[in-house]
Design a protein around this motif. Sequence first.
Motif, mmCIF file in Angstrom:
data_model
loop_
_atom_site.group_PDB
_atom_site.id
_atom_site.type_symbol
_atom_site.label_atom_id
_atom_site.label_comp_id
_atom_site.label_asym_id
_atom_site.label_seq_id
_atom_site.Cartn_x
_atom_site.Cartn_y
_atom_site.Cartn_z
ATOM 1 N N GLU A 1 0.838 56.867 23.552
ATOM 2 C CA GLU A 1 -0.045 58.019 23.826
ATOM 3 C C GLU A 1 -1.267 57.580 24.634
ATOM 4 O O GLU A 1 -1.730 58.293 25.515
ATOM 5 N N ALA A 2 -1.792 56.375 24.301
ATOM 6 C CA ALA A 2 -2.969 55.890 25.028
ATOM 7 C C ALA A 2 -2.610 55.654 26.500
ATOM 8 O O ALA A 2 -3.290 56.149 27.410
ATOM 9 N N PHE A 3 -1.494 54.933 26.738
ATOM 10 C CA PHE A 3 -1.093 54.659 28.130
ATOM 11 C C PHE A 3 -0.800 55.961 28.888
ATOM 12 O O PHE A 3 -1.146 56.085 30.062
ATOM 13 N N ASP A 4 -0.150 56.912 28.212
ATOM 14 C CA ASP A 4 0.153 58.197 28.872
ATOM 15 C C ASP A 4 -1.133 58.895 29.295
ATOM 16 O O ASP A 4 -1.230 59.443 30.392
ATOM 17 N N LEU A 5 -2.129 58.868 28.393
ATOM 18 C CA LEU A 5 -3.392 59.551 28.706
ATOM 19 C C LEU A 5 -4.121 58.846 29.854
ATOM 20 O O LEU A 5 -4.621 59.491 30.777
ATOM 21 N N TRP A 6 -4.170 57.508 29.788
ATOM 22 C CA TRP A 6 -4.859 56.751 30.846
ATOM 23 C C TRP A 6 -4.194 57.006 32.198
ATOM 24 O O TRP A 6 -4.875 57.154 33.212
ATOM 25 N N SER A 7 -2.862 57.050 32.186
ATOM 26 C CA SER A 7 -2.129 57.265 33.434
ATOM 27 C C SER A 7 -2.364 58.696 33.933
ATOM 28 O O SER A 7 -2.605 58.923 35.116
ATOM 29 N N ARG A 8 -2.329 59.668 33.039
ATOM 30 C CA ARG A 8 -2.569 61.064 33.418
ATOM 31 C C ARG A 8 -3.961 61.231 34.033
ATOM 32 O O ARG A 8 -4.150 61.981 34.998
ATOM 33 N N ALA A 9 -4.933 60.483 33.484
ATOM 34 C CA ALA A 9 -6.308 60.583 34.000
ATOM 35 C C ALA A 9 -6.463 59.836 35.327
ATOM 36 O O ALA A 9 -7.432 60.053 36.046
ATOM 37 N N GLY A 10 -5.505 58.932 35.616
ATOM 38 C CA GLY A 10 -5.536 58.228 36.899
ATOM 39 C C GLY A 10 -6.248 56.881 36.864
ATOM 40 O O GLY A 10 -6.661 56.367 37.905
ATOM 41 N N ILE A 11 -6.390 56.281 35.680
ATOM 42 C CA ILE A 11 -7.029 54.952 35.614
ATOM 43 C C ILE A 11 -6.116 53.947 36.321
ATOM 44 O O ILE A 11 -4.922 53.871 36.034
ATOM 45 N N SER A 12 -6.690 53.193 37.254
ATOM 46 C CA SER A 12 -5.849 52.247 38.003
ATOM 47 C C SER A 12 -6.673 51.072 38.520
ATOM 48 O O SER A 12 -7.873 50.962 38.208
ATOM 49 N N LEU A 13 -6.029 50.223 39.305
ATOM 50 C CA LEU A 13 -6.640 48.989 39.818
ATOM 51 C C LEU A 13 -8.030 49.234 40.393
ATOM 52 O O LEU A 13 -8.220 50.173 41.169
ATOM 53 N N GLY A 14 -8.964 48.413 40.000
ATOM 54 C CA GLY A 14 -10.299 48.469 40.599
ATOM 55 C C GLY A 14 -11.274 49.400 39.892
ATOM 56 O O GLY A 14 -12.465 49.417 40.211
ATOM 57 N N ASP A 15 -10.783 50.182 38.900
ATOM 58 C CA ASP A 15 -11.680 51.147 38.229
ATOM 59 C C ASP A 15 -12.601 50.466 37.214
ATOM 60 O O ASP A 15 -12.282 49.402 36.671
ATOM 61 N N SER A 16 -13.736 51.126 36.944
ATOM 62 C CA SER A 16 -14.633 50.666 35.877
ATOM 63 C C SER A 16 -14.485 51.622 34.693
ATOM 64 O O SER A 16 -14.534 52.848 34.864
ATOM 65 N N VAL A 17 -14.284 51.036 33.501
ATOM 66 C CA VAL A 17 -14.001 51.849 32.302
ATOM 67 C C VAL A 17 -14.922 51.427 31.174
ATOM 68 O O VAL A 17 -15.054 50.228 30.887
ATOM 69 N N LEU A 18 -15.510 52.410 30.519
ATOM 70 C CA LEU A 18 -16.294 52.150 29.305
ATOM 71 C C LEU A 18 -15.451 52.572 28.109
ATOM 72 O O LEU A 18 -15.035 53.727 28.008
ATOM 73 N N ASP A 19 -15.189 51.615 27.193
ATOM 74 C CA ASP A 19 -14.446 51.909 25.959
ATOM 75 C C ASP A 19 -15.495 52.031 24.859
ATOM 76 O O ASP A 19 -16.049 51.031 24.385
ATOM 77 N N ILE A 20 -15.757 53.260 24.457
ATOM 78 C CA ILE A 20 -16.889 53.519 23.567
ATOM 79 C C ILE A 20 -16.403 53.444 22.107
ATOM 80 O O ILE A 20 -15.401 54.064 21.772
ATOM 81 N N GLY A 21 -17.038 52.619 21.288
ATOM 82 C CA GLY A 21 -16.533 52.387 19.923
ATOM 83 C C GLY A 21 -15.242 51.585 20.015
ATOM 84 O O GLY A 21 -14.227 51.913 19.401
ATOM 85 N N SER A 22 -15.306 50.477 20.774
ATOM 86 C CA SER A 22 -14.103 49.730 21.173
ATOM 87 C C SER A 22 -13.451 48.937 20.047
ATOM 88 O O SER A 22 -12.333 48.452 20.206
ATOM 89 N N GLY A 23 -14.133 48.762 18.915
ATOM 90 C CA GLY A 23 -13.553 48.017 17.789
ATOM 91 C C GLY A 23 -13.165 46.607 18.223
ATOM 92 O O GLY A 23 -13.881 45.974 19.016
ATOM 93 N N PRO A 24 -12.027 46.088 17.722
ATOM 94 C CA PRO A 24 -11.636 44.712 18.083
ATOM 95 C C PRO A 24 -11.094 44.578 19.504
ATOM 96 O O PRO A 24 -10.633 43.510 19.886
ATOM 97 N N GLY A 25 -11.065 45.666 20.272
ATOM 98 C CA GLY A 25 -10.759 45.565 21.707
ATOM 99 C C GLY A 25 -9.285 45.681 22.069
ATOM 100 O O GLY A 25 -8.906 45.289 23.171
ATOM 101 N N PHE B 1 -19.701 54.373 35.691
ATOM 102 C CA PHE B 1 -18.285 54.236 35.317
ATOM 103 C C PHE B 1 -17.415 55.326 35.950
ATOM 104 O O PHE B 1 -17.833 56.479 36.082
ATOM 105 N N ASP B 2 -16.177 54.915 36.253
ATOM 106 C CA ASP B 2 -15.184 55.898 36.714
ATOM 107 C C ASP B 2 -14.599 56.651 35.520
ATOM 108 O O ASP B 2 -14.227 57.824 35.633
ATOM 109 N N PHE B 3 -14.478 55.952 34.381
ATOM 110 C CA PHE B 3 -13.863 56.542 33.189
ATOM 111 C C PHE B 3 -14.591 56.084 31.928
ATOM 112 O O PHE B 3 -15.059 54.942 31.865
#
Length: 270
Positions: free
Chosen positions: A28-52, A110-112
Amino acid sequence: MSAKTYILGSDWDELERLRFQHKVWSKEAFDLWSRAGISLGDSVLDIGSGPGFASADLAAIVGPGGFVMGLDKTPEYNDFARNLLAHSGHTNHTFENAELTDYTLPEAAFDFVYSRWVFSWINDPKPILEQIMSTLKPGGSFLFQEYMHWATLAVHPKRKEVDRVIAACRQSWENMPSEINIGPTMVDELKKLGFRIQHIKVLPKIGRPSDMVWQWPGTFLTIYSEKLVEYGLLTREERSAFIPVWNELEQDPAAFVCGPLMLEVIAVKP
Ligand SMILES: C[S@@+](CC[C@H](N)C(=O)[O-])C[C@H]1O[C@@H](n2cnc3c(N)ncnc32)[C@H](O)[C@@H]1O
């Protein structure tokens, strides 16, 4: 318990549970990231990232030309995340120890922005959503996967020992100053802030003992029931009665579990 205590804790069992939970939900995570268009070169903030665990996958997607920043208030998780990404060969990341409500995010950086299972533990999501609006570049997206309706958690065949633990979990959510079913409220707040809601999907999870999905509530109830005893919401005897019943259900090929309903959203900054 103070309003700033993180109710699920950060011990090793909980970290391993988060690793497993990420596996169960990674499609589900990969599907959502792909649907949103996250790709090479993007900057992403993972908020409440836990163990990463999600951050590590995001770092692989954006590649060495992109960047991932994790923000979390649990220092042990940030240490773990730094090692996890370094051992996977990623250098394009940083993890900050931060109480989200006190942290100032850089403007248009950030892009995402991504969050998963975080806002349920935040007393007032609004100021953080405002910051997310400001830290996104124009045209950037905030994507989240958060609880929609936790009380859909149910196990068949019904056993009173299991229902008792689920009821104690629900009581603990009611005692929190934050809202467990925060997903729909976030949609309202994002609309008010001027985000364009591009995508909404409700995510159910149903599994039998032979599926990995079964273990999602299984590991959660086993670990969190120990905390519920600590919090005085379950007796030691009730917890001890739950474990063999759960193991017995696991031997029943006709048993099934319906997990808490999740909500995923992509919201675009104009
Ligand atoms: C259930 S974990 C989810 C971790 C990760 N997002 C994932 O999907 O695996 C929730 C995380 O939110 C963090 N957290 C909770 N409240 C927070 C706050 N007020 N500020 C910063 N981090 C917070 C906790 O430390 C924990 O790592």
